[in-house]
Write a protein that holds these residues in place. Structure first.
Motif, PDB file in Angstrom:
ATOM      1  N   HIS A   5      -2.018  48.808 -13.967  1.00  0.00           N
ATOM      2  CA  HIS A   5      -1.488  47.379 -14.067  1.00  0.00           C
ATOM      3  C   HIS A   5       0.011  47.405 -13.491  1.00  0.00           C
ATOM      4  CE1 HIS A   5      -4.724  46.016 -16.214  1.00  0.00           C
ATOM      5  NE2 HIS A   5      -4.617  46.727 -17.411  1.00  0.00           N
ATOM      6  N   LEU A   6       0.799  48.415 -13.957  1.00  0.00           N
ATOM      7  CA  LEU A   6       2.138  48.227 -13.275  1.00  0.00           C
ATOM      8  C   LEU A   6       2.301  48.639 -11.919  1.00  0.00           C
ATOM      9  CD1 LEU A   6       3.623  50.262 -16.440  1.00  0.00           C
ATOM     10  CD2 LEU A   6       4.259  47.797 -15.780  1.00  0.00           C
ATOM     11  N   GLN A   7       1.329  49.341 -11.358  1.00  0.00           N
ATOM     12  CA  GLN A   7       1.390  49.639  -9.923  1.00  0.00           C
ATOM     13  C   GLN A   7       0.891  48.465  -9.056  1.00  0.00           C
ATOM     14  OE1 GLN A   7      -1.285  52.935  -9.991  1.00  0.00           O
ATOM     15  NE2 GLN A   7       0.212  54.516  -9.541  1.00  0.00           N
ATOM     16  N   GLY A   8       0.026  47.410  -9.801  1.00  0.00           N
ATOM     17  CA  GLY A   8      -0.097  46.366  -9.173  1.00  0.00           C
ATOM     18  C   GLY A   8       0.712  44.983  -9.277  1.00  0.00           C
ATOM     19  N   ALA A   9       1.676  45.229 -10.230  1.00  0.00           N
ATOM     20  CA  ALA A   9       2.512  44.138 -10.622  1.00  0.00           C
ATOM     21  C   ALA A   9       3.832  43.800  -9.700  1.00  0.00           C
ATOM     22  CB  ALA A   9       3.215  44.543 -12.116  1.00  0.00           C
ATOM     23  N   SER A  10       4.130  42.604  -9.842  1.00  0.00           N
ATOM     24  CA  SER A  10       5.110  42.029  -8.858  1.00  0.00           C
ATOM     25  C   SER A  10       6.498  41.702  -9.515  1.00  0.00           C
ATOM     26  CB  SER A  10       4.990  40.703  -8.206  1.00  0.00           C
ATOM     27  OG  SER A  10       4.628  39.912  -9.130  1.00  0.00           O
ATOM     28  N   GLY A  11       6.335  41.587 -10.968  1.00  0.00           N
ATOM     29  CA  GLY A  11       7.529  41.593 -11.864  1.00  0.00           C
ATOM     30  C   GLY A  11       7.043  41.182 -13.356  1.00  0.00           C
ATOM     31  N   GLY A  40       0.533  45.799 -18.078  1.00  0.00           N
ATOM     32  CA  GLY A  40       0.930  47.132 -18.168  1.00  0.00           C
ATOM     33  C   GLY A  40       2.085  47.164 -19.362  1.00  0.00           C
ATOM     34  N   PHE A  41       2.906  46.165 -19.611  1.00  0.00           N
ATOM     35  CA  PHE A  41       3.859  46.136 -20.690  1.00  0.00           C
ATOM     36  C   PHE A  41       3.126  46.232 -22.084  1.00  0.00           C
ATOM     37  CE2 PHE A  41       6.228  43.663 -23.873  1.00  0.00           C
ATOM     38  CZ  PHE A  41       7.377  44.573 -24.006  1.00  0.00           C
ATOM     39  N   ALA A  42       2.185  45.191 -22.231  1.00  0.00           N
ATOM     40  CA  ALA A  42       1.196  45.156 -23.323  1.00  0.00           C
ATOM     41  C   ALA A  42       0.693  46.441 -23.967  1.00  0.00           C
ATOM     42  CB  ALA A  42       0.666  43.756 -23.473  1.00  0.00           C
ATOM     43  N   LYS A  43      -0.006  47.222 -22.961  1.00  0.00           N
ATOM     44  CA  LYS A  43      -0.626  48.272 -23.171  1.00  0.00           C
ATOM     45  C   LYS A  43       0.232  49.230 -23.472  1.00  0.00           C
ATOM     46  CE  LYS A  43      -4.944  46.796 -21.043  1.00  0.00           C
ATOM     47  NZ  LYS A  43      -6.214  46.772 -19.782  1.00  0.00           N
ATOM     48  N   PRO A  60       8.515  46.791 -12.794  1.00  0.00           N
ATOM     49  CA  PRO A  60       7.215  47.509 -12.899  1.00  0.00           C
ATOM     50  C   PRO A  60       7.533  48.931 -12.634  1.00  0.00           C
ATOM     51  CG  PRO A  60       7.218  45.348 -12.056  1.00  0.00           C
ATOM     52  CD  PRO A  60       8.308  45.354 -12.265  1.00  0.00           C
ATOM     53  N   ALA A  61       8.113  49.264 -11.481  1.00  0.00           N
ATOM     54  CA  ALA A  61       8.348  50.571 -10.835  1.00  0.00           C
ATOM     55  C   ALA A  61       9.190  51.515 -12.134  1.00  0.00           C
ATOM     56  CB  ALA A  61       9.135  50.572  -9.448  1.00  0.00           C
ATOM     57  N   THR A  62      10.267  50.932 -12.501  1.00  0.00           N
ATOM     58  CA  THR A  62      11.202  51.689 -13.549  1.00  0.00           C
ATOM     59  C   THR A  62      10.289  51.820 -15.019  1.00  0.00           C
ATOM     60  OG1 THR A  62      12.438  49.964 -14.037  1.00  0.00           O
ATOM     61  CG2 THR A  62      13.268  51.572 -12.258  1.00  0.00           C
ATOM     62  N   PHE A  63       9.646  50.589 -15.403  1.00  0.00           N
ATOM     63  CA  PHE A  63       8.902  50.698 -16.548  1.00  0.00           C
ATOM     64  C   PHE A  63       7.612  51.754 -16.393  1.00  0.00           C
ATOM     65  CE2 PHE A  63       6.075  49.202 -19.995  1.00  0.00           C
ATOM     66  CZ  PHE A  63       6.912  49.033 -21.004  1.00  0.00           C
ATOM     67  N   LEU A  64       7.113  51.992 -15.342  1.00  0.00           N
ATOM     68  CA  LEU A  64       6.132  52.837 -15.087  1.00  0.00           C
ATOM     69  C   LEU A  64       6.633  54.291 -15.313  1.00  0.00           C
ATOM     70  CD1 LEU A  64       3.387  53.838 -14.158  1.00  0.00           C
ATOM     71  CD2 LEU A  64       4.001  53.550 -11.825  1.00  0.00           C
ATOM     72  N   GLN A  65       7.797  54.334 -14.839  1.00  0.00           N
ATOM     73  CA  GLN A  65       8.469  55.725 -15.489  1.00  0.00           C
ATOM     74  C   GLN A  65       8.669  55.966 -16.721  1.00  0.00           C
ATOM     75  OE1 GLN A  65      12.290  55.849 -13.087  1.00  0.00           O
ATOM     76  NE2 GLN A  65      11.537  56.553 -11.558  1.00  0.00           N
TER      77      GLN A  65
END
Length: 461
Positions: free
Chosen positions: A204-210, A147-150, A225-230
């Motif tokens: 990806h971020l919704q399924g991430a644990s860290g 999620g971060f890379a994309k 993951p939750a805040t990076f999704l924002q």
């Protein structure tokens, strides 16, 4: 697109990024001696993936820190700024007085090679996440990496399409054989690809644990993951507005960190430090006679506060009075603006951060989307939040879509002043670049960067 010699250079440059992180502010690499690109691609582990992830942040910052980088160059094109560097008169002769040249690597070429370098590093990280053993990096952390890379790749593609616009041809996929040229994608196709990357990243971020790495301090508050999704959704909203996808923008904003009652400065930033191996903010130029100057129209066009004397507080906060100095016909009697006494005070130290995206922009993006949908009441509310809170200006009443757009563009001009070429990008999107002032009769408006000459040469049969 990227021919064989340039791909070899990209591999070397990626390696250079991987060995250069140990001095970077708040990016503590687990192993500062790591530098084996082959190891990362053939046998990735937690350390190498963490270092590569940190490299994406540094790579994205690579063209945001200097006077000849994105903020400075696009600021000149959008008549936000000048650069009176006597060592290089092209800041006037090319950016204002002539056409953008495909052979000028320091005048826009870095907005081509450096994004592709980071995109390549992002793909290496994605491939590594697929290969690394679960004992090294958990499945949930791998989702965080993806999620971060994309998301970071999407930001780099956004730089490419924002600077090249209709001149894309910009590659979005690359063949396995480095001898084969990459297919050229149109502006619309690049935007489609950006949306795909951001939306895949969301999953990806919704399924991430860290995340198995540390973010820079510029992502403080957006490092889970939750805040990076924002943050991801904030970028997605910007992209939707750029495409006039008003409903999509409002949906993305509802999942972002937009908050009309919150800190207008809340957001993600490029950060700098004086630490060994790191970079300082090159847009900081103190004193009364700097090279970097605000365009005089910024002060002339500012609205007044209720007292009728004090200008828009955004101008008051972000600029200072400096000594006028002529440069290549600018700030001289023959110019439309003979006196240039406004300097910037936005970046007031060597470690001042540069925004990537922040709450103030998101509120204005929401207003812009509502104007696009003719929801003028909602747009008026958000515009007045910014006017009163950031500008200390009286509230306005929006009476038509045309007047609302004029008002929005004014607010964005001063709220996002000298942060990333927003003025140039916004006026181009609305076909209003001809509203930019011409300092000299010989000047012209440049609408987009060309593809670099070495790229066009590489495409020839």
């Amino acid at each position: 697109m990227m021919n064989k010699p340039r791909r070899n250079l990209i591999a070397l440059a990626v390696l250079g990024l991987l060995v250069g992180f140990s001095g970077c502010e708040s990016l503590t690499s687990p192993n500062s001696n790591f530098g084996d690109l082959d190891g990362l691609t053939s046998n990735p582990d937690r350390v190498s993936l963490a270092t590569a992830a940190q490299g994406l942040i540094i790579g994205y910052r690579a063209y945001f820190w200097d006077a000849n980088d994105l903020v400075g160059m696009l600021g000149i094109l959008g008549r936000e700024s000048y650069n009176h560097d006597v060592a290089d008169p092209r800041h006037e002769s090319e950016l204002l007085g002539g056409s953008l040249q495909p052979s000028s690597p320091a005048f826009g070429g870095n907005f081509w090679a450096e994004p592709y370098l980071d995109i390549k590093l992002g793909q290496i990280l994605l491939d590594g996440a697929d290969q690394v053993d679960d004992a090294e990096v958990s499945a949930g952390e791998k989702e965080g990496l993806r999620g971060f890379a994309k998301t970071m790749q999407a930001l780099e593609f956004l730089t490419l399409v924002n600077t090249r616009d209709d001149n894309c041809g910009c590659a979005i996929t690359f063949p396995d054989d480095p001898r084969e040229p990459a297919a050229e994608a149109s502006k619309s196709q690049v935007f489609d690809h950006i949306v795909t990357l951001l939306d895949e990243a969301k999953g990806h971020l919704q399924g991430a644990s860290g995340f198995p790495f540390r973010f820079s301090s510029g992502f403080s508050g957006f490092d889970t993951p939750a805040t990076f999704l924002q943050f991801n959704r904030a970028v997605r909203a910007r992209v939707a507005v750029y495409r006039s996808d008003w409903a999509g923008a409002l949906q993305a904003l509802s999942e972002s960190f937009v908050d009309a009652n919150g800190d207008l400065g809340l957001g993600a930033y490029h950060t700098f430090s004086t630490g060994s191996g790191d970079r300082t903010n090159g847009l900081f130029q103190p004193g009364g006679n700097p090279n970097l100057r605000a365009h005089p129209s910024i002060a002339i066009d500012a609205e007044m506060q209720a007292d009728g004397v004090t200008p828009d507080d955004r101008l008051v906060r972000k600029t200072r009075t400096i000594t006028s100095r002529a440069f290549s016909g600018l700030c001289s009697p023959q110019s439309q603006f003979p006196n240039c006494t406004v300097g910037f005070d936005i970046y007031n130290s060597t470690t001042a951060p540069i925004p990537i995206i922040r709450n103030e922009e998101l509120i204005l993006l929401r207003a812009e989307a509502n104007i696009g949908l003719n929801n003028l009441g909602a747009a008026e509310t958000d515009i007045n939040v910014i006017r009163t809170r950031s500008g200390s200006l009286p509230a306005v009443t929006l009476t038509s879509a045309a007047q609302a757009l004029d008002q929005l563009l004014y607010e964005k001009r001063y709220s996002l002043l000298y942060e990333g070429g927003h003025r140039w990008l916004d006026l181009r999107r609305y076909g209003r670049l001809d509203e930019l002032p011409l300092d000299l009769p010989s000047h012209q408006i440049n609408a987009r960067y060309p593809i670099p000459v070495d790229e066009t040469a590489a495409r020839q049969p």
